[in-house]
Design a protein around this motif. Structure first.
Motif, PDB file in Angstrom:
ATOM      1  N   THR A  37       0.668 -44.485  -7.276  1.00 11.00           N
ATOM      2  CA  THR A  37       1.501 -45.672  -7.460  1.00 11.00           C
ATOM      3  C   THR A  37       1.696 -46.460  -6.167  1.00 11.00           C
ATOM      4  OG1 THR A  37       3.539 -44.411  -7.057  1.00 11.00           O
ATOM      5  CG2 THR A  37       2.774 -44.576  -9.346  1.00 11.00           C
ATOM      6  N   ARG A  38       0.983 -46.108  -5.091  1.00  5.53           N
ATOM      7  CA  ARG A  38       1.257 -46.741  -3.796  1.00  5.53           C
ATOM      8  C   ARG A  38      -0.024 -46.982  -3.014  1.00  5.53           C
ATOM      9  NH1 ARG A  38       5.455 -47.635  -0.511  1.00  5.53           N
ATOM     10  NH2 ARG A  38       5.157 -47.596   1.741  1.00  5.53           N
ATOM     11  N   PHE A  39      -0.066 -48.130  -2.345  1.00  3.93           N
ATOM     12  CA  PHE A  39      -1.145 -48.477  -1.419  1.00  3.93           C
ATOM     13  C   PHE A  39      -0.510 -48.924  -0.115  1.00  3.93           C
ATOM     14  CE2 PHE A  39      -3.592 -51.794   0.653  1.00  3.93           C
ATOM     15  CZ  PHE A  39      -4.814 -51.170   0.833  1.00  3.93           C
ATOM     16  N   GLU A  40      -1.052 -48.434   1.004  1.00  2.00           N
ATOM     17  CA  GLU A  40      -0.503 -48.815   2.303  1.00  2.00           C
ATOM     18  C   GLU A  40      -1.593 -48.746   3.362  1.00  2.00           C
ATOM     19  OE1 GLU A  40       2.954 -47.493   5.553  1.00  2.00           O
ATOM     20  OE2 GLU A  40       2.758 -46.445   3.624  1.00  2.00           O
ATOM     21  N   LEU A  41      -1.579 -49.735   4.253  1.00  2.00           N
ATOM     22  CA  LEU A  41      -2.430 -49.698   5.436  1.00  2.00           C
ATOM     23  C   LEU A  41      -1.628 -50.205   6.617  1.00  2.00           C
ATOM     24  CD1 LEU A  41      -3.416 -52.884   6.056  1.00  2.00           C
ATOM     25  CD2 LEU A  41      -4.894 -52.390   4.116  1.00  2.00           C
ATOM     26  N   ARG A  42      -1.965 -49.684   7.794  1.00  2.00           N
ATOM     27  CA  ARG A  42      -1.278 -50.069   9.025  1.00  2.00           C
ATOM     28  C   ARG A  42      -2.305 -50.270  10.130  1.00  2.00           C
ATOM     29  NH1 ARG A  42       2.574 -45.806   7.553  1.00  2.00           N
ATOM     30  NH2 ARG A  42       1.621 -44.425   9.088  1.00  2.00           N
ATOM     31  N   GLY A  43      -1.980 -51.212  11.004  1.00  2.00           N
ATOM     32  CA  GLY A  43      -2.835 -51.464  12.153  1.00  2.00           C
ATOM     33  C   GLY A  43      -4.193 -52.032  11.789  1.00  2.00           C
ATOM     34  N   LEU A  44      -4.230 -52.998  10.863  1.00  2.00           N
ATOM     35  CA  LEU A  44      -5.491 -53.625  10.459  1.00  2.00           C
ATOM     36  C   LEU A  44      -5.797 -54.814  11.363  1.00  2.00           C
ATOM     37  CD1 LEU A  44      -7.876 -54.047   8.490  1.00  2.00           C
ATOM     38  CD2 LEU A  44      -6.341 -55.495   7.139  1.00  2.00           C
ATOM     39  N   GLU A  45      -7.011 -54.852  11.879  1.00  2.00           N
ATOM     40  CA  GLU A  45      -7.487 -55.991  12.669  1.00  2.00           C
ATOM     41  C   GLU A  45      -8.920 -56.294  12.277  1.00  2.00           C
ATOM     42  OE1 GLU A  45      -6.652 -56.353  16.960  1.00  2.00           O
ATOM     43  OE2 GLU A  45      -8.827 -56.658  17.204  1.00  2.00           O
ATOM     44  N   ILE A  46      -9.171 -57.533  11.897  1.00  2.00           N
ATOM     45  CA  ILE A  46     -10.500 -57.988  11.515  1.00  2.00           C
ATOM     46  C   ILE A  46     -10.991 -58.955  12.577  1.00  2.00           C
ATOM     47  CG2 ILE A  46     -11.880 -59.177   9.769  1.00  2.00           C
ATOM     48  CD1 ILE A  46      -9.921 -58.256   7.685  1.00  2.00           C
ATOM     49  N   GLY A  47     -12.134 -58.672  13.173  1.00  2.00           N
ATOM     50  CA  GLY A  47     -12.662 -59.504  14.238  1.00  2.00           C
ATOM     51  C   GLY A  47     -13.267 -60.797  13.731  1.00  2.00           C
ATOM     52  N   ASN A  48     -13.714 -61.601  14.674  1.00  2.00           N
ATOM     53  CA  ASN A  48     -14.318 -62.888  14.335  1.00  2.00           C
ATOM     54  C   ASN A  48     -15.755 -62.719  13.857  1.00  2.00           C
ATOM     55  OD1 ASN A  48     -12.054 -64.490  15.145  1.00  2.00           O
ATOM     56  ND2 ASN A  48     -12.630 -64.083  17.281  1.00  2.00           N
ATOM     57  N   ALA A  49     -16.254 -63.758  13.225  1.00  2.00           N
ATOM     58  CA  ALA A  49     -17.665 -63.813  12.883  1.00  2.00           C
ATOM     59  C   ALA A  49     -18.481 -64.036  14.154  1.00  2.00           C
ATOM     60  CB  ALA A  49     -17.916 -64.936  11.875  1.00  2.00           C
ATOM     61  N   PRO A  50     -19.797 -63.783  14.125  1.00  2.00           N
ATOM     62  CA  PRO A  50     -20.612 -64.005  15.321  1.00  2.00           C
ATOM     63  C   PRO A  50     -20.501 -65.445  15.824  1.00  2.00           C
ATOM     64  CG  PRO A  50     -21.836 -62.758  13.682  1.00  2.00           C
ATOM     65  CD  PRO A  50     -20.570 -63.195  13.017  1.00  2.00           C
ATOM     66  N   GLY A  51     -20.401 -65.610  17.131  1.00  2.00           N
ATOM     67  CA  GLY A  51     -20.266 -66.930  17.740  1.00  2.00           C
ATOM     68  C   GLY A  51     -19.134 -66.959  18.739  1.00  2.00           C
ATOM     69  N   GLU A  52     -18.868 -68.144  19.270  1.00  2.00           N
ATOM     70  CA  GLU A  52     -17.807 -68.331  20.255  1.00  2.00           C
ATOM     71  C   GLU A  52     -16.550 -68.829  19.551  1.00  2.00           C
ATOM     72  OE1 GLU A  52     -19.114 -70.901  23.314  1.00  2.00           O
ATOM     73  OE2 GLU A  52     -20.790 -69.629  23.940  1.00  2.00           O
ATOM     74  N   TRP A  53     -15.448 -68.120  19.767  1.00  2.00           N
ATOM     75  CA  TRP A  53     -14.185 -68.468  19.151  1.00  2.00           C
ATOM     76  C   TRP A  53     -13.075 -68.376  20.194  1.00  2.00           C
ATOM     77  CZ3 TRP A  53     -14.820 -70.193  14.278  1.00  2.00           C
ATOM     78  CH2 TRP A  53     -15.942 -69.752  13.582  1.00  2.00           C
ATOM     79  N   SER A  54     -12.069 -69.222  20.038  1.00  2.00           N
ATOM     80  CA  SER A  54     -10.940 -69.183  20.959  1.00  2.00           C
ATOM     81  C   SER A  54     -10.015 -68.013  20.660  1.00  2.00           C
ATOM     82  CB  SER A  54     -10.139 -70.496  20.874  1.00  2.00           C
ATOM     83  OG  SER A  54     -10.946 -71.597  21.225  1.00  2.00           O
ATOM     84  N   ALA A  55      -9.827 -67.688  19.404  1.00  2.00           N
ATOM     85  CA  ALA A  55      -8.920 -66.610  19.015  1.00  2.00           C
ATOM     86  C   ALA A  55      -9.568 -65.260  19.286  1.00  2.00           C
ATOM     87  CB  ALA A  55      -8.563 -66.728  17.537  1.00  2.00           C
ATOM     88  N   PRO A  56      -8.792 -64.258  19.672  1.00  2.00           N
ATOM     89  CA  PRO A  56      -9.368 -62.932  19.940  1.00  2.00           C
ATOM     90  C   PRO A  56      -9.777 -62.197  18.672  1.00  2.00           C
ATOM     91  CG  PRO A  56      -6.980 -62.874  20.160  1.00  2.00           C
ATOM     92  CD  PRO A  56      -7.359 -64.317  19.960  1.00  2.00           C
ATOM     93  N   TYR A  57      -9.256 -62.595  17.537  1.00  2.00           N
ATOM     94  CA  TYR A  57      -9.583 -61.942  16.269  1.00  2.00           C
ATOM     95  C   TYR A  57      -9.281 -62.931  15.146  1.00  2.00           C
ATOM     96  CZ  TYR A  57      -4.560 -61.150  16.691  1.00  2.00           C
ATOM     97  OH  TYR A  57      -3.226 -61.322  16.886  1.00  2.00           O
ATOM     98  N   ALA A  58      -9.698 -62.606  13.932  1.00  2.00           N
ATOM     99  CA  ALA A  58      -9.453 -63.480  12.797  1.00  2.00           C
ATOM    100  C   ALA A  58      -8.161 -63.136  12.067  1.00  2.00           C
ATOM    101  CB  ALA A  58     -10.629 -63.409  11.819  1.00  2.00           C
ATOM    102  N   LEU A  59      -7.889 -61.854  11.901  1.00  2.00           N
ATOM    103  CA  LEU A  59      -6.711 -61.429  11.134  1.00  2.00           C
ATOM    104  C   LEU A  59      -6.179 -60.137  11.718  1.00  2.00           C
ATOM    105  CD1 LEU A  59      -4.844 -61.611   8.584  1.00  2.00           C
ATOM    106  CD2 LEU A  59      -6.587 -60.258   7.392  1.00  2.00           C
TER     107      LEU A  59
END
Length: 205
Positions: free
Chosen positions: A91-113
């Motif tokens: 009855t439960r779903f949980e995740l902690r410490g999720l980080e999704i990186g950027n797509a290939p290329g140059e981006w200003s942000a260090p990560y996407a999400l």
């Protein structure tokens, strides 16, 4: 006295019967195995697999976490995925410490999400099935499923999402100053840098 032709044929018929009997016995044994033994073996195997999953579910969750971290980035086309904790129960779903990186290329942000914690609870099997929503079958003429999603609780802590645009030449078209900003949420939604949680009944589809 029997004719010579009949005398000559008797040994052949006896030999043929001697060969046919083991074949019929083997076929009967195979039939018995298929009808009686095989279903029971399948049932025992299913019970064994479910028992292993029940007593070793923590390891199954860890295997799922490792699959998300090591295999999912290539499928999504991102640089990396980090996940500190993952659990999926009845009855439960949980995740902690999720980080999704950027797509290939140059981006200003260090990560996407990045999400510090995401958790929700459902009403068991019907609640999980309700998350699938409505499914159209037979070219859309037949609809089956749930009109609402049954979530008893929903918690989202410290969610940050960065969105950046690319110019036609491949460069970044970011905000003034060359820095990307977190994406804005609708007015009624929680701020992405804050902690939000809700409790209640079903949510709209």
């Amino acid at each position: 006295t029997a004719p010579p032709a009949m005398l000559a044929g008797r040994p052949r018929s006896v030999a043929a019967a001697a060969v046919a009997w083991p074949r019929s016995a083997a076929a009967a044994a195979v039939t018995i195995l298929a009808l009686v033994v095989a279903p029971r073996l399948c049932l025992l195997s299913l019970v064994g697999v479910l028992s292993v999953l029940w007593f070793c579910w923590d390891r199954a969750e860890e295997a799922a976490r490792l699959w998300i971290v090591h295999c999912l980035p290539g499928w999504l086309g991102v640089s990396h995925i980090r996940l500190e904790f993952f659990t999926l129960r009845s009855t439960r779903f949980e995740l902690r410490g999720l980080e999704i990186g950027n797509a290939p290329g140059e981006w200003s942000a260090p990560y996407a999400l990045r999400i510090a914690r995401l958790a929700f609870t459902t009403g068991g099997v019907p609640g999980w099935l309700s998350l699938l929503g409505l499914k159209r079958l037979v070219n859309g003429s037949f609809v089956v499923g749930f009109r609402t999603r049954d979530l008893e609780t929903f918690e989202l802590h410290e969610c940050r999402l960065f969105l950046e645009d690319r110019r036609p030449d491949g460069g970044l078209a970011s905000s003034p100053g060359g820095k990307s900003k977190p994406a804005a949420l609708p007015p009624k939604a929680n701020a992405q840098n804050s902690t939000g949680s809700s409790r209640g009944g079903s949510t709209g589809g």
